[in-house]
Motif scaffolding. Sequence first.
Motif, PDB file in Angstrom:
ATOM      1  N   UNK A 223       0.812  -1.212   0.000  1.00  0.00           N
ATOM      2  CA  UNK A 223       0.000   0.000   0.000  1.00  0.00           C
ATOM      3  C   UNK A 223       0.849   1.266   0.000  1.00  0.00           C
ATOM      4  N   UNK A 224       2.071   1.176   0.502  1.00  0.00           N
ATOM      5  CA  UNK A 224       2.913   2.379   0.571  1.00  0.00           C
ATOM      6  C   UNK A 224       3.408   2.826  -0.798  1.00  0.00           C
ATOM      7  N   UNK A 225       3.257   1.960  -1.786  1.00  0.00           N
ATOM      8  CA  UNK A 225       3.695   2.324  -3.132  1.00  0.00           C
ATOM      9  C   UNK A 225       2.590   2.953  -3.967  1.00  0.00           C
ATOM     10  N   UNK A 226       1.466   3.251  -3.357  1.00  0.00           N
ATOM     11  CA  UNK A 226       0.318   3.758  -4.119  1.00  0.00           C
ATOM     12  C   UNK A 226       0.241   5.276  -4.108  1.00  0.00           C
ATOM     13  N   UNK A 227      -0.068   5.830  -5.254  1.00  0.00           N
ATOM     14  CA  UNK A 227      -0.271   7.274  -5.386  1.00  0.00           C
ATOM     15  C   UNK A 227      -1.655   7.504  -5.973  1.00  0.00           C
ATOM     16  N   UNK A 228      -2.104   8.761  -5.858  1.00  0.00           N
ATOM     17  CA  UNK A 228      -3.463   9.091  -6.265  1.00  0.00           C
ATOM     18  C   UNK A 228      -3.432  10.037  -7.464  1.00  0.00           C
ATOM     19  N   UNK A 229      -4.338   9.792  -8.404  1.00  0.00           N
ATOM     20  CA  UNK A 229      -4.383  10.601  -9.618  1.00  0.00           C
ATOM     21  C   UNK A 229      -5.812  10.965  -9.968  1.00  0.00           C
ATOM     22  N   UNK A 230      -5.983  12.171 -10.518  1.00  0.00           N
ATOM     23  CA  UNK A 230      -7.253  12.442 -11.193  1.00  0.00           C
ATOM     24  C   UNK A 230      -7.043  12.158 -12.671  1.00  0.00           C
ATOM     25  N   UNK A 231      -7.993  11.410 -13.229  1.00  0.00           N
ATOM     26  CA  UNK A 231      -7.953  11.079 -14.657  1.00  0.00           C
ATOM     27  C   UNK A 231      -9.317  11.463 -15.220  1.00  0.00           C
ATOM     28  N   UNK A 232      -9.397  12.575 -15.949  1.00  0.00           N
ATOM     29  CA  UNK A 232     -10.700  12.990 -16.467  1.00  0.00           C
ATOM     30  C   UNK A 232     -11.096  12.182 -17.695  1.00  0.00           C
ATOM     31  N   UNK A 233     -12.396  12.003 -17.889  1.00  0.00           N
ATOM     32  CA  UNK A 233     -12.874  11.316 -19.096  1.00  0.00           C
ATOM     33  C   UNK A 233     -12.505  12.150 -20.322  1.00  0.00           C
ATOM     34  N   UNK A 234     -12.782  13.451 -20.254  1.00  0.00           N
ATOM     35  CA  UNK A 234     -12.360  14.381 -21.313  1.00  0.00           C
ATOM     36  C   UNK A 234     -11.311  15.311 -20.718  1.00  0.00           C
ATOM     37  N   UNK A 235     -10.205  15.468 -21.448  1.00  0.00           N
ATOM     38  CA  UNK A 235      -9.142  16.339 -20.941  1.00  0.00           C
ATOM     39  C   UNK A 235      -9.596  17.792 -21.039  1.00  0.00           C
ATOM     40  N   UNK A 236      -9.475  18.549 -19.958  1.00  0.00           N
ATOM     41  CA  UNK A 236      -9.888  19.953 -20.003  1.00  0.00           C
ATOM     42  C   UNK A 236      -9.014  20.716 -20.997  1.00  0.00           C
ATOM     43  N   UNK A 237      -9.651  21.592 -21.784  1.00  0.00           N
ATOM     44  CA  UNK A 237      -8.840  22.438 -22.670  1.00  0.00           C
ATOM     45  C   UNK A 237      -8.332  23.635 -21.860  1.00  0.00           C
ATOM     46  N   UNK A 238      -7.713  24.576 -22.542  1.00  0.00           N
ATOM     47  CA  UNK A 238      -7.085  25.678 -21.797  1.00  0.00           C
ATOM     48  C   UNK A 238      -8.105  26.488 -20.997  1.00  0.00           C
TER      49      UNK A 238
END
Lengths: 571, 571
Positions: A223-238
Motif C-alpha cells: 500500500x505504501x507504493x500507491x499514489x493518487x491521480x485524477x484522470x478525467x474522461x475528457x481532458x480539459x482544454x485551456x
Amino acid sequence: MASDYVPPVDDYRFLFGEAFGVDLPARSTGGAFTAEDATEIVAGAGEFAASVLAPLETIGDREGARLEDGQVRLPAGFTEAYQAFVEAGWVSAEAPESAGGDGLPGSIRAGLGEIWNASNAAFALCWLLTAGQIHALDAVASDEIRETYLTRLVSGEWTGTMNLTEPDAGTDLGAIRTIATPRPDGSWGVSGQKIFITWGDHDVAENIVHLVLARTPDAPAGAKGLSLFVVPKFLPDTSGAPGERNAVTTVALEHKLGIHGSPTCVLAYEDATGYLVGEVGGGLAGMFVMMNSARAGMGFQATGISDRAYQQAVAYAGDRRQGAVLDRPAGAPIAEHPDVRRLLLSMQSRLFAMRALGVYVGDLFDRAATDGTGALAEFFVPILKGWATEDAVALTSDAIQVHGGMGFIEETGVAQHYRDARIMPIYEGTTAIQSNDLIGRKVIRDGGATAETLFALIGENVETLRGLEHEVAARTADRLERAVDAARRATASLLGFGMTRNAYGVSVPYLMLLGTLAGGWMHGLAVAAVLAHATPDAADAARLVSADFYGAHHLPRVHMLAETVAAGEVA
Amino acid sequence: MASDYVPPVDDYRFLFGEAFGVDLPARSTGGAFTAEDATEIVAGAGEFAASVLAPLETIGDREGARLEDGQVRLPAGFTEAYQAFVEAGWVSAEAPESAGGDGLPGSIRAGLGEIWNASNAAFALCWLLTAGQIHALDAVASDEIRETYLTRLVSGEWTGTMNLTEPDAGTDLGAIRTIATPRPDGSWGVSGQKIFITWGDHDVAENIVHLVLARTPDAPAGAKGLSLFVVPKFLPDTSGAPGERNAVTTVALEHKLGIHGSPTCVLAYEDATGYLVGEVGGGLAGMFVMMNSARAGMGFQATGISDRAYQQAVAYAGDRRQGAVLDRPAGAPIAEHPDVRRLLLSMQSRLFAMRALGVYVGDLFDRAATDGTGALAEFFVPILKGWATEDAVALTSDAIQVHGGMGFIEETGVAQHYRDARIMPIYEGTTAIQSNDLIGRKVIRDGGATAETLFALIGENVETLRGLEHEVAARTADRLERAVDAARRATASLLGFGMTRNAYGVSVPYLMLLGTLAGGWMHGLAVAAVLAHATPDAADAARLVSADFYGAHHLPRVHMLAETVAAGEVA
C-alpha cells in the motif's frame, strides 16, 4: 412499482432539535443554521426527491444502464433529473465552504444523504461518489487541481468516481497493479484495469473525474507504493472545458442483482493522462478521506433504502385486508395482525436507530475539530457502515414478508429494495473490513478507551432515564444497563485476545453488538426527550412504543453476541 | 453460473445410521431398508440430480418459463429432464405403497427432497406439488379417482398442483370464492380465479391435475363451506388418456424475484369439469394432507437451496486468494481468513442442523403410526418449515457475502440462490402462519405437553454429553441445558398469555427459538455419535467444530428470543 416517497421530516425535526438535548446544527455552526433551518432544508430536499428522483426509481431498475458503442446511457429522465439536482444546488449543499460549497453541518448532510438514497439509491450513488471526491480533493489536492476539478465537481458540472478495485485487488489494496508513469510535461500516463467502478461512465453530465489509485515506477511493494491521480474522461482544454477524449474506456458494464440504474463499469486505462493528487506514495491519505465519506454515506444509504422499503410495507399493510384480526374491529387492515404489526415495528424501530445514529455521527465529525471527539467519530464510521447496512438487508427482507406472496412479484416493487440493499454490506469495504478496522485500529489499539467513552455516555442516558419515573423509561434503562455490561464484557474478551485470530474470528459479531447497542442508546435518548414534553402527543407515544419494541426485540441481541465474542474463533 | 452440485452422501450416511443412535430406515421398515440401502438410494439420486437437474438451474433462472398463446413453455431441457426423472423412478419413490409407490421411509424421502431442491429448486417444485397431491389423494380419494388420477401421478405421467389462493383469499382460506356447481352426470362445474399456482401449466408432462378448493352452492360461509375437486387440464377419455381440453386457462404468468424456472400461474376456471374428492364441505381435510406434505417439503427445499449456496461459497473461498492471511502460510485462500471462515462455518452448522432435523421429522412421521409420537411429528412441521426457511434466507445472504463484490454480479450465480430462497418463508403458509399453528394448536392447546416432551428429549442428550468427558461435549451440554431452560421459560410465558395478542405478537420469535434449539439438539446428538468412534477421523473432527460453532454463534439466539417472548406484544 415503488410506492410514493414521503420524506421523514418530523423525525429530522426531532433529531436536529430535541433528541440529543441540544440544537445540533446551531451548536456546530455557531447559530448560522438552527434546527428549524435544518428541518426546512431537509423538507425542501424531500420535496425535490419525492417529485423528481423517486419517480425514476422503478424505471432505473427495469431499464438499467446500457453500454452502447463504448458510451454508457442511463434510462430516460436521469439526465434531466441530474441537471435539476445540480440547479437546485444539492451538489454544493454537500461541499464544505473551503471548496466553495454551502458548508452545511454534518447532521443536515446526514439527512440529505438519507433522502437522496431513499428516493433513488441508484441515482444517489452518483452524488455520493462525487461528494466523496469533493471531500478528498478538498483535503489533499493542489490549488491547480482544486481550480480545474474541485470547482467543477462542486458546481455539479462534472461527477466523480472512486477507482480502487482491480480483478486481483479488492480488499487487498496493496495488490493494485495499475501503473502511473511520469511524463515530461508533469502529467502521468495511467495504465491498468479497474473494476466495480460505480458511475464509471454515464451521459448525465459533461465530464467525469476518475480518482485513481495507481503504483508509480519503482514504488515500494504494498500500500505504501500507491499514489493518487485524477484522470478525467475528457481532458480539459485551456479554458477548462471538456476537450479531447482521454484514453479511458468502458469495456464492460456489470449485470447486477440490484441498483440497476447505477452503472457499474470495468474501465480500461491505456496510457490515460492523469494528474498527481498529493504526494507520490501518499495515495492512501486522499483515498481514505473519500472512503471515510463513502462509508458514512453507506450508513445514510442503508437508512434511505430501509425507509423506502418500510414506507412501501406500511402502505401495503394499511391497505390490504385479509381475515379477521384478533381484538380489532371487522375490516381492520393486515397492519393490525399481531405479526404484521411486529414486522412493521421491527422495521421502524431499527430504521429510527440508524437514522438517529447517522445524525449523531454527522454531528460528531463537526465537533471533532473543536472538542476532541474525533476518536469517537472515527470509531463510529465502521459501526454505522457495517451495522446499518447489515440491518438494512434484514429490514428489506421484512418488507417483502409483510407483502406475503405479492412481495415476491417484481411488479410490486418491494423486491427491488431487497435486491438493491444486498450490495451495501459489500461495497466501500465489506462488513469484515469494517469490523477489522474497528477492532484493530479503534478498540485494541487504544486499549478500549474509546469504547469506554461510548459506554460512559450510554451510562449517562441510563441515569437520566432512571430519573424519569415512567415504565418505558425504566425498562429502557434496565435493558441498556444490562446491554452495556455485556458490551464491556465483550470488549474485555477482545482486549484479552489481542490482534489474534480469536479476535478477528468474532470481529463482525463485536461490530454488530456495538451497532445494536448504539441503536438502543439512540432510542434511550429519544425516550428521555419525549418524556420532557408537558403534553405528549401521538408521535411521542409512537416513539415510546418504538423504543420499547427495540428494547424487547433488537437490543437483546447484544447478549447473544457477547456470548459469541467470548468464544473467540471456534477451531 | 451455479457451481457443480455434490450430493451430501456422507452426511446422510451419518444421519441414517449413526446420529440418532439407531438405523432409522431399518427401524421404520422392519429391516426392509437399512441405513446402507438408504445411503445408496440417496447417492443414486444425487448422481442423477448432479448430472441431469443441476445443469438446468442457471438456464431455468435466465430463460424462465414463458406463456405463449395460452400455453406455458419451460426452457430447453426441462421436458427431457422430467422424463428422465420419471423413468428413473423418482416420482414413485416418493409415493407410499398404498398408492403403488416404493414406500420409502420418511428419513430417506427427506434426503431425496433435499437433493431435488439443491440441484434445481424450480424443477423440484413440480415434483414437490405432485408428491403432495399423491399423499392427499391417497388419504381421501375414492377408488375411481385413485384409479384415474392417483396412478398416473405416481407413474409420473401427469403432474399435480395445489389451488388455494385467490386474489382476496391468501392466508384466509375462508374467503375463497371459486364455486363448484353439481352437474347431472356427477361431475362439477368449477368457476373462479386462482393465483400463485406453482407449475399451474407447463409442457413437460402430458396432463396436469389441479387439486382445487372451491365453495359449493349454499355451502356455509368460511372454511367449512369448502370442498375439494380434481380438475384435469385435459379430460381423460374412456381409456383414461388425456382427451378434450378442460375450461381452465392460464391467464398470466408472474414475473418473480426468483425460481424463474417454476411457472407461477394465474388460472381461470370457467365452468371447468371437476370431480369431488372426499365429502362435500370436507375439502380442508384433503388439502391439509397436501399442505402438511408441502410444508415439510419446504424444510427440505430450505436445506437444498442452502446446501447449493454453501457449496458455491466453499468453492469460491477455496479458490480465491486475496491478501495475507493471519497465521496461515502465503497463498492461503480466503477461506482461511477468520471472517470468511466464520461465514462458512455459520452456513455449514446451520445447514447440518436443518438437514438433520429434516431426517428426524421424516422418521417421526413413520413412527407416529406405531409409537405415539404423532403429536411430536405434527409439532415439528411448522418449526421445520418456519425456522429452516428463515435461516435459509440468511444463509444464502452469507453465501453472497463470501463472494464480496462478485456475489452481486448475476453471472456468478450465487445471487440466484438468494433470490430463489426468499419465497420460502412465504409460500405454503408464511412464517407467521406456521407460528400461529405452532403456538395455537400445538403449544397452548395441550398446555405445553408436547413442548415438554421435546425438552425432556434434549435433556437426555445433555446427560449423555455430560458422560463423555470431552470439552466440546461438555460445552455443548452446558449450552443446551441453558437453552432448554430459556425455552421452558418462553413456553411458560406463552402459556401465561393464552391465545391473546401477547402470544401472537411473539409467535414468530417463539418458533425461531424452538427451531434454533432443535438445531442445537441435532448438533448435540451428532457430538455424542462422533465421540462414540474409537478413532475419530477428519470428518468427525469437522462435526465437532461445527457443533461447537453452532453453540457459540447460533444457539445463544435462544436467550435473545426468550427475552423477546417474555415481553409479549409491545403496545
